[in-house]
Design an enzyme around this catalytic site. Structure first.
Site, PDB file in Angstrom:
ATOM      1  CE  LYS A   1      -7.244   1.497   3.704  1.00  0.00           C
ATOM      2  NZ  LYS A   1      -6.086   2.050   4.467  1.00  0.00           N
TER       3      LYS A   1
ATOM      4  CD  GLU B   1      -2.449   1.214   2.806  1.00  0.00           C
ATOM      5  OE1 GLU B   1      -3.494   1.881   2.914  1.00  0.00           O
ATOM      6  OE2 GLU B   1      -1.970   0.535   3.738  1.00  0.00           O
TER       7      GLU B   1
ATOM      8  CB  CYS C   1      -4.313  -1.565   4.431  1.00  0.00           C
ATOM      9  SG  CYS C   1      -3.335  -1.613   5.971  1.00  0.00           S
TER      10      CYS C   1
END
Length: 259
Positions: free
Chosen positions: A110, A44, A144
């Site tokens: 995300k 990331e 994540c």
């Protein structure tokens, strides 16, 4: 369809808020990867570390880092994925790019911004999940904190590979190990998690633990997972299909739709 998907995961000690240094670092690591690789997975925010300094660091979609990813993809004749800090329409995004060997790409913003670090105050959350088709494989790449939310990653499309790119701190690495394995088992899918190592500019420590799990949760990358490394793993779709055919767990999944 390609039965095997030869994948390289790169766990690195990222240089804090230094895109050029990180691109150079990954260029050197990628040079050592074998020519028959199909997919390269980076962490990331792989050019900056997990920074909230978006005003300074954000690139436009056609910026240097995406250009670099496209060049690497063409050079290695492999897909490349990882996330970057992107600015678009006066918003900032933690945006994952899945770049194909021909230079075309798909994006995923995300969905779950990390409120503990105030990510939600800087970055706009995405809304839509991405499933890409590559060499006959269905691949779902996520970022994540998404790892903590199993409903969002639920395998409704019969994808073959789930990917999490991350900056996941050492003090919560037990959760990282446990949840990666759980996502593989519950979705009967290969699951890749690529994390970073070292310390960032906020003095947060990372100890890697990048790994690849098969559809039954077996770790295919047992090694010293706290150091920087490049690890090549061959994923076998025939083996995955045989596992699904034998156990049939996905046929019994609950029938609901995430809205």
């Amino acid at each position: 369809m390609a039965q095997k998907l030869n994948t390289a995961i790169i766990q690195a000690n990222l240089k804090w808020e230094d895109p050029q240094a990180n691109r150079s670092l990954f260029s050197e690591e990628i040079k050592a990867i074998s020519e028959d690789i199909d997919l390269i997975v980076l962490p990331e925010m792989f050019t900056t570390g997990f920074s909230m300094n978006a005003e300074k660091l954000a690139e436009k979609t056609d910026g240097l880092s995406l250009q670099w990813m496209r060049e690497i993809a063409k050079l290695k004749d492999a897909a490349v994925t990882g996330s970057l800090i992107i600015t678009e329409n006066d918003n900032y995004f933690n945006r994952l790019f899945f770049v194909f060997p021909d230079g075309t790409y798909k994006t995923y913003d995300k969905r779950h911004t990390f409120t503990l670090a105030n990510e939600h105050k800087t970055y706009t959350a995405g809304k839509n999940r991405l499933v890409v088709e590559y060499k006959g494989w269905k691949i779902c790449p996520l970022v994540c904190y998404d790892l903590r939310f199993p409903v969002f990653s639920r395998n409704t499309e019969d994808y073959d590979l789930l990917i999490y790119v991350a900056n996941w701190p050492k003090k919560r690495v037990f959760a990282w190990d446990t949840l990666l394995k759980a996502r593989a088992i519950e979705n009967m899918s290969y699951c890749i998690g690529v994390n970073r190592t070292g310390n960032d500019g906020n003095k947060v420590e990372y100890n890697g633990h990048s790994a690849v799990y098969d559809g039954l949760g077996q770790n295919l990358t047992e090694l010293n997972r706290e150091e920087a490394f490049v690890k090549e793993v061959s994923l076998d779709n025939q083996q995955l299909m045989e596992t699904r055919s034998h156990f049939k767990f996905l046929q019994d999944r609950d029938t609901f739709i995430l809205k």
